[in-house]
Design an enzyme around this catalytic site. Structure first.
Site, PDB file in Angstrom:
ATOM      1  N   ASP A 188      31.039  20.553  48.370  1.00  0.00           N
ATOM      2  CA  ASP A 188      32.327  21.034  47.823  1.00  0.00           C
ATOM      3  C   ASP A 188      32.101  21.840  46.551  1.00  0.00           C
ATOM      4  O   ASP A 188      32.877  22.745  46.238  1.00  0.00           O
ATOM      5  CB  ASP A 188      33.258  19.854  47.488  1.00  0.00           C
ATOM      6  CG  ASP A 188      33.994  19.337  48.713  1.00  0.00           C
ATOM      7  OD1 ASP A 188      34.130  20.102  49.688  1.00  0.00           O
ATOM      8  OD2 ASP A 188      34.429  18.172  48.693  1.00  0.00           O
ATOM      9  N   GLY A 217      45.177  18.246  37.649  1.00  0.00           N
ATOM     10  CA  GLY A 217      44.844  17.083  38.469  1.00  0.00           C
ATOM     11  C   GLY A 217      43.453  16.575  38.145  1.00  0.00           C
ATOM     12  O   GLY A 217      42.599  17.324  37.641  1.00  0.00           O
ATOM     13  N   ASN A 218      43.238  15.287  38.389  1.00  0.00           N
ATOM     14  CA  ASN A 218      41.944  14.686  38.045  1.00  0.00           C
ATOM     15  C   ASN A 218      41.504  13.689  39.123  1.00  0.00           C
ATOM     16  O   ASN A 218      40.971  12.636  38.841  1.00  0.00           O
ATOM     17  CB  ASN A 218      42.024  14.007  36.667  1.00  0.00           C
ATOM     18  CG  ASN A 218      43.174  13.039  36.569  1.00  0.00           C
ATOM     19  OD1 ASN A 218      44.287  13.438  36.208  1.00  0.00           O
ATOM     20  ND2 ASN A 218      42.948  11.792  36.913  1.00  0.00           N
ATOM     21  N   LYS A 277      33.742   8.808  50.982  1.00  0.00           N
ATOM     22  CA  LYS A 277      32.967   9.734  50.130  1.00  0.00           C
ATOM     23  C   LYS A 277      32.205   9.031  49.010  1.00  0.00           C
ATOM     24  O   LYS A 277      31.132   9.472  48.622  1.00  0.00           O
ATOM     25  CB  LYS A 277      33.884  10.802  49.545  1.00  0.00           C
ATOM     26  CG  LYS A 277      34.235  11.912  50.521  1.00  0.00           C
ATOM     27  CD  LYS A 277      35.037  12.986  49.828  1.00  0.00           C
ATOM     28  CE  LYS A 277      34.972  14.279  50.584  1.00  0.00           C
ATOM     29  NZ  LYS A 277      35.515  15.420  49.845  1.00  0.00           N
TER      30      LYS A 277
HETATM   31  P1  NAP Z   1      43.263  12.924  45.047  1.00  0.00           P
HETATM   32  O1  NAP Z   1      41.923  12.348  44.804  1.00  0.00           O
HETATM   33  O2  NAP Z   1      44.358  12.077  45.579  1.00  0.00           O
HETATM   34  O3  NAP Z   1      43.749  13.589  43.650  1.00  0.00           O
HETATM   35  C1  NAP Z   1      45.010  14.198  43.513  1.00  0.00           C
HETATM   36  C2  NAP Z   1      45.266  14.457  42.034  1.00  0.00           C
HETATM   37  O4  NAP Z   1      46.560  15.089  41.933  1.00  0.00           O
HETATM   38  C3  NAP Z   1      45.339  13.193  41.173  1.00  0.00           C
HETATM   39  O5  NAP Z   1      44.872  13.481  39.878  1.00  0.00           O
HETATM   40  C4  NAP Z   1      46.848  12.907  41.132  1.00  0.00           C
HETATM   41  O6  NAP Z   1      47.251  12.203  39.974  1.00  0.00           O
HETATM   42  C5  NAP Z   1      47.401  14.313  41.079  1.00  0.00           C
HETATM   43  N1  NAP Z   1      48.767  14.399  41.589  1.00  0.00           N
HETATM   44  C6  NAP Z   1      49.224  13.975  42.791  1.00  0.00           C
HETATM   45  N2  NAP Z   1      50.551  14.246  42.897  1.00  0.00           N
HETATM   46  C7  NAP Z   1      50.934  14.818  41.726  1.00  0.00           C
HETATM   47  C8  NAP Z   1      52.165  15.271  41.200  1.00  0.00           C
HETATM   48  N3  NAP Z   1      53.290  15.221  41.929  1.00  0.00           N
HETATM   49  N4  NAP Z   1      52.194  15.804  39.967  1.00  0.00           N
HETATM   50  C9  NAP Z   1      51.070  15.868  39.210  1.00  0.00           C
HETATM   51  N5  NAP Z   1      49.868  15.422  39.644  1.00  0.00           N
HETATM   52  C10 NAP Z   1      49.791  14.919  40.886  1.00  0.00           C
HETATM   53  O7  NAP Z   1      43.180  14.156  46.077  1.00  0.00           O
HETATM   54  P2  NAP Z   1      41.952  15.179  46.243  1.00  0.00           P
HETATM   55  O8  NAP Z   1      41.028  14.679  47.283  1.00  0.00           O
HETATM   56  O9  NAP Z   1      41.435  15.480  44.899  1.00  0.00           O
HETATM   57  O10 NAP Z   1      42.699  16.450  46.880  1.00  0.00           O
HETATM   58  C11 NAP Z   1      43.616  17.177  46.110  1.00  0.00           C
HETATM   59  C12 NAP Z   1      44.020  18.476  46.820  1.00  0.00           C
HETATM   60  O11 NAP Z   1      42.888  19.322  47.010  1.00  0.00           O
HETATM   61  C13 NAP Z   1      44.627  18.268  48.204  1.00  0.00           C
HETATM   62  O12 NAP Z   1      45.674  19.188  48.355  1.00  0.00           O
HETATM   63  C14 NAP Z   1      43.494  18.614  49.147  1.00  0.00           C
HETATM   64  O13 NAP Z   1      43.945  19.106  50.393  1.00  0.00           O
HETATM   65  C15 NAP Z   1      42.814  19.735  48.368  1.00  0.00           C
HETATM   66  N6  NAP Z   1      41.387  19.876  48.714  1.00  0.00           N
HETATM   67  C16 NAP Z   1      40.967  21.059  49.244  1.00  0.00           C
HETATM   68  C17 NAP Z   1      39.635  21.236  49.561  1.00  0.00           C
HETATM   69  C18 NAP Z   1      39.194  22.557  50.125  1.00  0.00           C
HETATM   70  O14 NAP Z   1      38.083  22.624  50.667  1.00  0.00           O
HETATM   71  N7  NAP Z   1      39.967  23.593  50.030  1.00  0.00           N
HETATM   72  C19 NAP Z   1      38.719  20.206  49.337  1.00  0.00           C
HETATM   73  C20 NAP Z   1      39.172  18.998  48.779  1.00  0.00           C
HETATM   74  C21 NAP Z   1      40.522  18.848  48.489  1.00  0.00           C
HETATM   75  P3  NAP Z   1      47.189  10.575  39.909  1.00  0.00           P
HETATM   76  O15 NAP Z   1      45.773  10.200  40.254  1.00  0.00           O
HETATM   77  O16 NAP Z   1      47.559  10.285  38.519  1.00  0.00           O
HETATM   78  O17 NAP Z   1      48.139  10.087  40.947  1.00  0.00           O
END
Ligand code: NAP
Length: 287
Positions: free
Chosen positions: A106, A129-130, A70
């Protein structure tokens, strides 16, 4: 049916086996009666350049982009929409005369289910989350006119970098960052509470990023939005709904970001309901 004239679409990622996009897109393509096919395209990180050259050579019309490409794809694009620039990531690419053009659907996908609600100028938002998805959420909230966005994160350096990355954004982003300890104090202002962490999805399906009793602090008429689409509902949404909040799950965002991409590639109106229904069927959510 594949013919001699079938046009190519697809999704690049690595790994790509678990993608839901071909199911959703091919259902819409069939309904639209178009001679297109949408394929999963596994592209290892070190082969991205070669893959793009190959796609251009064989006339691929466009493709979706998922992890880990991405951000890595940005230098290979001849044009990037302001939306994708603001997010710093691309999830949809198509061929133009100048080369590959990229955008991020998105943002519009996230906003789509929120359009049914108004008064965004009065709604402070709390984003949990970030990571990558939080970037699309913040850009979407800025577009909606959210006056105050509070982002909660667990890793201070990442949180600082996240906040810093919006400083020169073309979007007007009013962002504050917080440690999780501050969440109880933020809840009373959270007209919109968005979970962008993976807490609540497999294998953590019994977990919620927010303790149930904290939802009591939410103001009246608040919205809880979980980006997770399976399980459905998540514990987060169950707790919020039980305490009177409106619950929005991640399925609609997934459907809408895909529908917007298909519209870009084909130039035609897309049957969003067919994509939604096929996805629900695929995920076993239509029972
Ligand atoms: P990502 O880039 O890995 O980001 C995840 C975030 O969550 C990071 O800030 C991480 O913190 C934090 N995190 C992870 N585990 C945690 C915990 N146990 N406690 C507190 N914070 C936590 O992932 P992403 O791509 O943003 O995706 C995140 C979620 O969104 C996923 O569930 C994904 O399936 C969903 N999503 C859905 C769509 C949709 O179309 N519906 C689209 C995109 C994503 P650190 O960085 O500090 O580890």
């Amino acid at each position: 049916m594949i013919t001699g004239k079938t046009k190519l679409l697809g999704v690049i990622g690595y790994p790509i086996e678990h993608t839901l996009s071909p199911t959703m897109h091919n259902a819409a393509i069939a309904q639209m009666g178009l001679d297109y096919v949408y394929l999963p395209l596994p592209v290892p990180p070190e082969r991205l350049d070669a893959a793009l050259e190959g796609f251009a050579a064989i006339g691929v019309v466009g493709f979706s982009v998922t992890i880990p490409h991405k951000q890595a794809i940005l230098p290979f694009l001849s044009e990037i929409t302001p939306e994708a620039q603001a997010v710093g990531a691309v999830n949809t690419v198509w061929k133009t005369e100048a080369g590959w053009k990229g955008t991020n659907t998105d943002v519009a996908g996230f906003i789509a289910p929120l359009r049914a609600y108004d008064n965004w100028g009065d709604r402070a938002a709390v984003v949990l989350g970030n990571g990558g998805a939080a970037r699309a959420v913040v850009a979407g909230l800025a577009q909606l006119g959210s006056p105050e966005i509070h982002v909660v994160g667990r890793t201070p350096e990442k949180l600082d970098a996240f906040a810093g990355s919006w400083k020169n954004s073309p979007l007007d982003v009013q962002l504050n960052t917080h440690d999780w300890d501050e969440l109880p104090n933020l809840m009373a202002d959270a007209k919109l509470l968005v979970n962008t962490t993976p807490v609540g999805m497999s294998p953590q399906v019994d977990r919620s990023p927010v303790e149930p009793e904290l939802f009591d602090k939410l103001p009246p008429n608040s919205i809880a939005y979980d980006l997770i689409y399976t399980p459905n509902p998540t514990q987060f949404l169950k707790f919020a709904w039980e305490r009177g909040a409106t619950a929005i799950d991640g399925l609609e965002m997934l459907v809408r970001q895909g529908a917007i991409a298909l519209e870009i590639w084909t130039g035609q109106e897309v049957p969003v309901d067919v994509m939604r229904q096929r996805l629900k069927q695929h995920l076993g959510l239509d029972r």
